[in-house]
Each structure stands twice: as C-alpha cells, then as structure tokens.
Design a protein around this motif. Structure first.
Motif, PDB file in Angstrom:
ATOM      1  N   LEU A 117     -76.154 111.227  44.826  1.00  0.00           N
ATOM      2  CA  LEU A 117     -74.959 111.535  44.032  1.00  0.00           C
ATOM      3  C   LEU A 117     -73.995 110.361  44.008  1.00  0.00           C
ATOM      4  O   LEU A 117     -73.393 110.058  42.982  1.00  0.00           O
ATOM      5  CB  LEU A 117     -74.253 112.773  44.579  1.00  0.00           C
ATOM      6  N   ARG A 118     -73.846 109.679  45.143  1.00  0.00           N
ATOM      7  CA  ARG A 118     -72.960 108.512  45.190  1.00  0.00           C
ATOM      8  C   ARG A 118     -73.456 107.433  44.225  1.00  0.00           C
ATOM      9  O   ARG A 118     -72.672 106.815  43.511  1.00  0.00           O
ATOM     10  CB  ARG A 118     -72.871 107.960  46.610  1.00  0.00           C
ATOM     11  N   GLU A 119     -74.771 107.222  44.168  1.00  0.00           N
ATOM     12  CA  GLU A 119     -75.337 106.248  43.229  1.00  0.00           C
ATOM     13  C   GLU A 119     -75.071 106.662  41.787  1.00  0.00           C
ATOM     14  O   GLU A 119     -74.716 105.836  40.952  1.00  0.00           O
ATOM     15  CB  GLU A 119     -76.849 106.140  43.439  1.00  0.00           C
ATOM     16  N   GLU A 127     -67.627 108.214  46.662  1.00  0.00           N
ATOM     17  CA  GLU A 127     -68.107 108.614  47.983  1.00  0.00           C
ATOM     18  C   GLU A 127     -68.366 110.115  47.996  1.00  0.00           C
ATOM     19  O   GLU A 127     -67.578 110.898  47.459  1.00  0.00           O
ATOM     20  CB  GLU A 127     -67.074 108.250  49.046  1.00  0.00           C
ATOM     21  N   VAL A 128     -69.465 110.524  48.594  1.00  0.00           N
ATOM     22  CA  VAL A 128     -69.852 111.932  48.652  1.00  0.00           C
ATOM     23  C   VAL A 128     -70.113 112.304  50.110  1.00  0.00           C
ATOM     24  O   VAL A 128     -70.855 111.612  50.800  1.00  0.00           O
ATOM     25  CB  VAL A 128     -71.125 112.194  47.811  1.00  0.00           C
ATOM     26  N   HIS A 168     -58.922 113.926  50.709  1.00  0.00           N
ATOM     27  CA  HIS A 168     -59.102 113.341  49.379  1.00  0.00           C
ATOM     28  C   HIS A 168     -59.700 114.369  48.435  1.00  0.00           C
ATOM     29  O   HIS A 168     -60.725 114.975  48.720  1.00  0.00           O
ATOM     30  CB  HIS A 168     -60.012 112.119  49.431  1.00  0.00           C
ATOM     31  N   ARG A 169     -59.024 114.550  47.340  1.00  0.00           N
ATOM     32  CA  ARG A 169     -59.526 115.420  46.274  1.00  0.00           C
ATOM     33  C   ARG A 169     -59.469 114.636  44.977  1.00  0.00           C
ATOM     34  O   ARG A 169     -58.642 113.753  44.806  1.00  0.00           O
ATOM     35  CB  ARG A 169     -58.674 116.676  46.162  1.00  0.00           C
ATOM     36  N   LEU A 197     -66.472 112.427  36.022  1.00  0.00           N
ATOM     37  CA  LEU A 197     -67.687 112.666  36.797  1.00  0.00           C
ATOM     38  C   LEU A 197     -68.570 113.707  36.125  1.00  0.00           C
ATOM     39  O   LEU A 197     -69.795 113.560  36.091  1.00  0.00           O
ATOM     40  CB  LEU A 197     -67.339 113.108  38.215  1.00  0.00           C
ATOM     41  N   MET A 198     -67.986 114.743  35.579  1.00  0.00           N
ATOM     42  CA  MET A 198     -68.772 115.757  34.872  1.00  0.00           C
ATOM     43  C   MET A 198     -69.465 115.157  33.652  1.00  0.00           C
ATOM     44  O   MET A 198     -70.619 115.485  33.361  1.00  0.00           O
ATOM     45  CB  MET A 198     -67.886 116.934  34.453  1.00  0.00           C
TER      46      MET A 198
END
Length: 98
Positions: free
Chosen positions: A36-38, A43-44, A79-80, A89-90
């Motif tokens: 997911l980070r890629e 950061e995940v 962090h949000r 991101l979506m």
C-alpha cells in the motif's frame, strides 16, 4: 485473512493460535502495508484485527486487536489524513484496482 478458532495469544515475540506460532500472519500484514505504501506514496501502519475476540497487544511494532479496540486505536493515532489527502488516495486506488 481467515477464520481462527481456539485460543489466540499476542506476545511481543509472536502471535500464537491454538499453541502454534503464526509468523506468516505477521509477515502478511507487513507485506500488505508495504505494498500500500508503494501504491499510495504514504506511510501505512498495519494492524491485525480479530473479530469476536478480546485481544490487545503488539507483536513487535504490529498492533493486534479485537474488533472492539479498533476504533479507539484509530482515534488515538496522531496522524490522520485531511479530506483532500484521502480523496487523492482514493483516486489512486481506483485507478490501480481497475
């Protein structure tokens, strides 16, 4: 990830299900977070959640929770994403999943 019956123990040195160490589940959570980070460029933090269980602990830096602790855990994170960041991101996810 799957359905798990029997006792689940969260220890700092591993996740144990029915007396067997399940490093594969811990590694899978980290692999998915890295992927997911890629994809997203952010950061995940992975979290393992077991539905119908009363769990709370960490395997190394991986939080392992029961479903009732997930929302309080997420709310406590410092962090949000802002709405605009989440929207971007979506859009990335929609393009990648199709």
């Amino acid at each position: 990830m799957g359905n798990y019956s029997g006792p689940i123990e969260v220890r700092s040195n591993g996740l144990w299900i029915r007396g067997s160490r399940r490093d594969d589940l811990v590694r899978q959570a980290w692999r998915q977070a890295h992927k997911l980070r890629e994809l997203l460029g952010v950061e995940v933090q992975p979290v393992l959640v077991f539905v119908g269980r009363r769990l709370k602990g960490e395997v190394g830096r991986l939080p392992v929770l029961g479903e009732e602790d997930l929302l309080p855990y997420l709310r406590a994170q410092s962090h949000r994403l802002a709405f605009e960041e989440a929207r971007k991101l979506m859009a990335v996810l929609e393009r990648r999943v199709r």
